[in-house]
Design a protein around this motif. Structure first.
Motif, PDB file in Angstrom:
ATOM      1  N   GLY A   3     -26.259  -5.867 -33.313  1.00 61.08           N
ATOM      2  CA  GLY A   3     -27.705  -5.696 -33.353  1.00 61.08           C
ATOM      3  C   GLY A   3     -28.367  -6.043 -32.036  1.00 61.08           C
ATOM      4  O   GLY A   3     -29.251  -5.314 -31.556  1.00 61.08           O
TER       5      GLY A   3
ATOM      6  N   CYS B 100     -30.364  -1.512 -34.273  1.00 57.58           N
ATOM      7  CA  CYS B 100     -30.882  -2.882 -34.217  1.00 57.58           C
ATOM      8  C   CYS B 100     -31.737  -3.200 -35.433  1.00 57.58           C
ATOM      9  O   CYS B 100     -31.727  -4.323 -35.939  1.00 57.58           O
TER      10      CYS B 100
ATOM     11  N   TYR C 100     -29.190  -4.065 -38.249  1.00 61.71           N
ATOM     12  CA  TYR C 100     -28.351  -5.260 -38.172  1.00 61.71           C
ATOM     13  C   TYR C 100     -29.111  -6.550 -37.854  1.00 61.71           C
ATOM     14  O   TYR C 100     -28.531  -7.631 -37.954  1.00 61.71           O
TER      15      TYR C 100
END
Length: 298
Positions: free
Chosen positions: A8, A238, A241
């Motif tokens: 992420g 991103c 996660y």
């Protein structure tokens, strides 16, 4: 094995570099490429790259009939209109300032959500809205802003229009429950936007003359790969996660990174008003964007 959290943060860095670098790169490209041609080639290149990635991973799917309105609204308002306004504005506005104004979408989403979705903003978000508007007032201070330059005024107005146009799609996204993932819809949205921009290029721009220089190849490669395909993949990853607060606040690095690159590589001036306006706008966007805490379950 790399942990999901690490993935992420890597993706967040990719989004900041991709979207942040896109502004000064586009500013450079427009010095020798007509704006609509650069925009259309960049967007269509991103569509091809994302389609190829989804095809290789076995995740390429046509949009369902249910998702077609979302393809239209995002393709037209979030991508086509935004990109057109962005590239025209960059002819008259410095890249750092342009990125900051073009990233004000959350400011406009808040009142739009109140009127169209009946979402009542929290006190913190109202404070954030006021702080961000204060930053805009600093940037448009009559004592420092050249209101006599029509091109500059129009360019800045277009950048504010970018945020408003993007807000239209965000309101639609909030109301729509898609059957495909955002990443699966992205190539079709980009293709629609790229075709619409290409039509505008054929009507209004002269035909570009490609020399094959290293700089020319570089701005197209960055715009299509990093500034479109990688950036969209990175944002999707991103958000998946990382906690919403981390990804939302982290993406505020986009205008900061764009401004930094513009100062270092394009020689743009870092004025006191620009610094104060940036701090206020970024802080306000952060307050507006961070989700409210849910009350603990009984």
């Amino acid at each position: 094995m790399i942990s999901p959290r690490t993935i992420g943060f890597i993706a967040l860095a990719g989004a900041i570099v991709g979207y942040g670098g896109l502004w000064p790169v586009s500013k450079t490209a427009l010095e020798f490429i007509p704006p609509f041609w650069y925009a259309s080639i960049r967007v269509l290149s991103g569509a091809v790259i994302l389609s190829a990635f989804l095809l290789v991973t076995g995740k390429l799917r046509l949009p369902t009939r249910h998702d077609l309105p979302l393809v239209l609204s995002v393709g037209i308002f979030m991508m086509a209109i935004y990109t057109l306004l962005m590239h025209i504005a960059l002819l008259y506005v410095e890249a750092g300032r342009a990125a900051l104004l073009g990233y004000t979408t959350p400011i406009w989403v808040l009142p739009a959500a109140y009127f169209f979705l009946k979402e009542r903003p929290s006190r913190r978000r109202l404070v954030g809205l006021l702080v961000a508007v204060g930053g805009l007032l600093v940037l448009f201070n009559p004592a420092t802003f050249d209101w006599t330059d029509t091109d500059v005024v129009i360019g800045n107005a277009m950048l504010l229009g970018c945020g408003i146009s993007w807000s239209v799609s965000i309101i639609h996204i909030r109301k729509h429950q898609p059957q495909r993932t955002p990443f699966q819809l992205a190539p079709f949205q980009l293709t629609l936007a790229g075709v619409l921009i290409a039509i505008m290029a054929l009507i209004f721009d002269p035909l570009p003359r490609f020399t094959g220089s290293a700089l020319e190849i570089g701005v197209f490669a960055y715009g299509g790969i990093m500034g479109t395909a990688v950036a969209m993949l990175a944002v999707t990853t991103c958000i998946r996660y990382l906690p919403t607060v981390v990804s939302t606040v982290g993406l505020l690095g986009v205008p900061v990174f764009a401004l930094t690159l513009s100062i270092v590589f394009l020689g743009e001036e870092l004025t006191t008003g620009l610094v104060v306006g940036m701090v206020l706008i970024v802080a306000g966007i952060g307050l507006v964007s961070v989700p409210d805490r849910r009350p603990p379950a009984a």
